[in-house]
Design a protein around this motif. Structure first.
Motif, PDB file in Angstrom:
ATOM      1  N   MET A   1       0.853  -1.197   0.000  1.00 19.20           N
ATOM      2  CA  MET A   1       0.000   0.000   0.000  1.00 19.20           C
ATOM      3  C   MET A   1       0.883   1.238   0.000  1.00 19.20           C
ATOM      4  SD  MET A   1      -3.125   1.263   2.417  1.00 19.20           S
ATOM      5  CE  MET A   1      -4.107   2.639   1.792  1.00 19.20           C
ATOM      6  N   HIS A   2       0.427   2.263  -0.730  1.00 22.93           N
ATOM      7  CA  HIS A   2       1.147   3.538  -0.780  1.00 22.93           C
ATOM      8  C   HIS A   2       0.160   4.673  -0.535  1.00 22.93           C
ATOM      9  CE1 HIS A   2       4.656   1.680  -2.805  1.00 22.93           C
ATOM     10  NE2 HIS A   2       3.734   0.897  -3.346  1.00 22.93           N
ATOM     11  N   ILE A   3       0.546   5.586   0.326  1.00 22.68           N
ATOM     12  CA  ILE A   3      -0.208   6.842   0.460  1.00 22.68           C
ATOM     13  C   ILE A   3       0.767   7.992   0.232  1.00 22.68           C
ATOM     14  CG2 ILE A   3      -1.441   8.382   2.035  1.00 22.68           C
ATOM     15  CD1 ILE A   3      -2.650   6.044   3.436  1.00 22.68           C
ATOM     16  N   CYS A   4       0.474   8.833  -0.761  1.00 22.20           N
ATOM     17  CA  CYS A   4       1.219  10.084  -0.915  1.00 22.20           C
ATOM     18  C   CYS A   4       0.292  11.161  -0.387  1.00 22.20           C
ATOM     19  CB  CYS A   4       1.563  10.350  -2.383  1.00 22.20           C
ATOM     20  SG  CYS A   4       2.700   9.133  -3.045  1.00 22.20           S
ATOM     21  N   GLY A   5       0.646  11.760   0.727  1.00 26.99           N
ATOM     22  CA  GLY A   5      -0.303  12.694   1.335  1.00 26.99           C
ATOM     23  C   GLY A   5       0.386  13.852   2.026  1.00 26.99           C
ATOM     24  N   GLU A   6      -0.429  14.845   2.339  1.00 26.55           N
ATOM     25  CA  GLU A   6       0.068  16.071   2.978  1.00 26.55           C
ATOM     26  C   GLU A   6       0.221  15.791   4.472  1.00 26.55           C
ATOM     27  OE1 GLU A   6      -2.540  15.765   0.968  1.00 26.55           O
ATOM     28  OE2 GLU A   6      -2.469  17.296  -0.597  1.00 26.55           O
ATOM     29  N   MET A   7       1.459  15.620   4.938  1.00 29.49           N
ATOM     30  CA  MET A   7       1.713  15.375   6.368  1.00 29.49           C
ATOM     31  C   MET A   7       2.388  16.597   6.976  1.00 29.49           C
ATOM     32  SD  MET A   7       3.301  11.527   6.288  1.00 29.49           S
ATOM     33  CE  MET A   7       2.678  10.351   5.073  1.00 29.49           C
ATOM     34  N   VAL A   8       1.994  16.924   8.211  1.00 27.39           N
ATOM     35  CA  VAL A   8       2.733  17.984   8.916  1.00 27.39           C
ATOM     36  C   VAL A   8       3.881  17.330   9.666  1.00 27.39           C
ATOM     37  CG1 VAL A   8       0.774  19.547   9.148  1.00 27.39           C
ATOM     38  CG2 VAL A   8       1.218  17.876  10.954  1.00 27.39           C
ATOM     39  N   ASN A   9       4.940  18.115   9.933  1.00 28.39           N
ATOM     40  CA  ASN A   9       6.068  17.494  10.606  1.00 28.39           C
ATOM     41  C   ASN A   9       5.744  17.235  12.075  1.00 28.39           C
ATOM     42  OD1 ASN A   9       6.560  19.920  11.858  1.00 28.39           O
ATOM     43  ND2 ASN A   9       7.830  20.642  10.169  1.00 28.39           N
ATOM     44  N   GLU A  10       6.648  16.544  12.737  1.00 24.59           N
ATOM     45  CA  GLU A  10       6.346  16.017  14.082  1.00 24.59           C
ATOM     46  C   GLU A  10       5.987  17.125  15.073  1.00 24.59           C
ATOM     47  OE1 GLU A  10       5.942  12.853  14.503  1.00 24.59           O
ATOM     48  OE2 GLU A  10       6.856  12.143  12.625  1.00 24.59           O
ATOM     49  N   ASP A  11       6.575  18.334  14.875  1.00 24.31           N
ATOM     50  CA  ASP A  11       6.297  19.440  15.804  1.00 24.31           C
ATOM     51  C   ASP A  11       5.092  20.286  15.391  1.00 24.31           C
ATOM     52  OD1 ASP A  11       8.325  18.837  17.498  1.00 24.31           O
ATOM     53  OD2 ASP A  11       9.805  20.075  16.441  1.00 24.31           O
TER      54      ASP A  11
ATOM     55  N   ALA B   1       0.020  22.191   6.532  1.00 24.80           N
ATOM     56  CA  ALA B   1      -0.531  22.861   7.721  1.00 24.80           C
ATOM     57  C   ALA B   1      -1.842  23.559   7.375  1.00 24.80           C
ATOM     58  CB  ALA B   1       0.482  23.861   8.273  1.00 24.80           C
ATOM     59  N   MET B   2      -1.873  24.252   6.247  1.00 23.50           N
ATOM     60  CA  MET B   2      -3.099  24.962   5.860  1.00 23.50           C
ATOM     61  C   MET B   2      -4.206  23.987   5.484  1.00 23.50           C
ATOM     62  SD  MET B   2      -2.568  27.997   6.530  1.00 23.50           S
ATOM     63  CE  MET B   2      -1.107  28.791   7.158  1.00 23.50           C
ATOM     64  N   CYS B   3      -3.823  22.809   4.958  1.00 28.78           N
ATOM     65  CA  CYS B   3      -4.842  21.800   4.620  1.00 28.78           C
ATOM     66  C   CYS B   3      -5.624  21.370   5.864  1.00 28.78           C
ATOM     67  CB  CYS B   3      -4.182  20.554   4.029  1.00 28.78           C
ATOM     68  SG  CYS B   3      -3.670  20.734   2.314  1.00 28.78           S
TER      69      CYS B   3
END
Ligand SMILES: C[S@@+](CC[C@H](N)C(=O)[O-])C[C@H]1O[C@@H](n2cnc3c(N)ncnc32)[C@H](O)[C@@H]1O
Length: 337
Positions: free
Chosen positions: A265-275, A283-285
């Motif tokens: 499985m693959h997800i290419c997605g908008e991730m915010v960083n750990e902090d 972030a705006m998403c």
């Protein structure tokens, strides 16, 4: 000790930030960058090509120079390299429809302050719930396809699907990833699963690209409906920030259960960083939850690793895919699950 005294400058610049989007949207609507590309030798020539006044052309030139979207070129002007590649209409790489896409959310963002006060029940499908018509889906995916096809080709240069037979493309939209995968792997079949209004459009793209023998599209709400069995690859791209962790966990679990042993499985997605302090677009998403009453919440790489591992995936890895926009997480279902 001698900390500089804060001023209002940064805050004032941020309060003007929306004007930058306005200038970019207006330039795309006027096809300003095509005029700079072909008639950039003077303000008069650009104004004449666009049939707008020299005063308004000069005003736009100042704004576009300031935003580094155009550059001086002797007595005239030229586009910055990314603008020349992606915002000149006749180029095959034209991506203006996507860069302009978020203009339709202008009024909604203007109401963010009011919408933050809402405490109504969240709707799983968020902005896909209301007024999402076939016509809207067509405009949306003409826009997503203008960047999605390039992203799909990059993905396929980086992920080897040799030997894979059946791909499910959850929320596949224009079918960009499935279409490019089918072209690269003639033995592969793919099913684009998307909302009913979108599937009409996915089928148009599939037909236009002559891959109807390999790619089909079926209506499916991936948060609620069952997935077809027998796939050995499942993708879910550019869908993360619309949903809460709970819902993504559910979808990843459904995907794991539907995958053949040894599948991926693959997800290419908008991730915010750990902090949670960026990058800007992911972030705006996450604000979408407040804007469109969806379940949207931020997802970090660690959160996503957790969704995959809890579902039973092994060899789970996250890497950057499109810098500052999309991270890529992948995992493999064990041969004997
Ligand atoms: C941003 S687009 C991405 C399209 C495609 N994956 C790509 O990367 O080019 C998101 C797509 O997911 C679809 N989608 C969102 N929620 C969905 C759901 N619950 N079930 C099925 N499709 C969904 C949308 O209709 C849209 O086509």
């Amino acid at each position: 000790m001698n900390e500089a005294r804060p001023t209002t400058v940064r805050l004032q610049k941020l309060s003007w930030a929306f004007t930058q989007s306005a200038v970019l949207f207006a330039a795309i609507e006027a096809d300003f960058f095509s005029a700079v590309s072909s008639h950039g030798k003077s303000i008069e020539a650009i104004a004449e090509a666009l049939s707008i006044t020299e005063q308004n052309t000069q005003r736009m030139i100042v704004a576009l120079l300031t935003l580094d979207l155009i550059e001086r070129d002797g007595e005239g002007f030229r586009n910055a390299p990314d603008v020349e590649r992606f915002l000149v209409t006749e180029k095959p790489s034209y991506a203006g429809k996507w860069v302009h896409w978020f203009h339709h959310q202008w009024n909604a963002w203007g109401e963010l302050g009011q919408r933050l006060q809402s405490d109504g029940p969240e709707a799983t499908l968020g902005f896909y719930n209301e007024g999402f018509t076939v016509a809207h889906a067509r405009r949306y995916h003409e826009a997503t396809a203008s960047v999605g096809r390039g992203a799909a080709r990059k993905f396929l240069r980086e992920v080897d699907l040799t030997g894979r037979r059946k791909l499910l493309d959850l929320g596949g939209g224009s079918g960009a990833y499935s279409i490019e995968a089918a072209k690269r792997y003639p033995e592969l079949t793919a099913v684009v699963l998307d909302l009913p209004e979108v599937v009409v459009i996915s089928r148009e793209f599939i037909a236009e690209n002559d891959v109807s023998g390999q790619v089909t599209a079926e209506p499916c709400d991936f948060t609620a409906d069952d997935f077809p069995s027998g796939a050995d690859v499942i993708l879910m791209n550019s869908n993360l920030p619309q949903y809460s962790g709970e819902i993504i966990q559910l979808v990843v679990q459904k995907a794991f259960d539907a995958l053949a042993p040894g599948g991926e499985m693959h997800i290419c997605g908008e991730m915010v960083n750990e902090d949670w302090d960026g990058p800007l677009i992911p972030a705006m998403c996450t604000i979408h939850g407040a804007l469109f009453n969806s379940t949207a919440l931020p997802h970090t790489p660690s959160d996503c690793i957790g969704y995959f591992e809890q579902a039973g995936f092994q060899d789970v890895k996250v890497r950057e895919f499109i810098p500052d926009i999309l991270q890529h997480i992948t995992g493999r279902k064990p041969d004997k699950a």
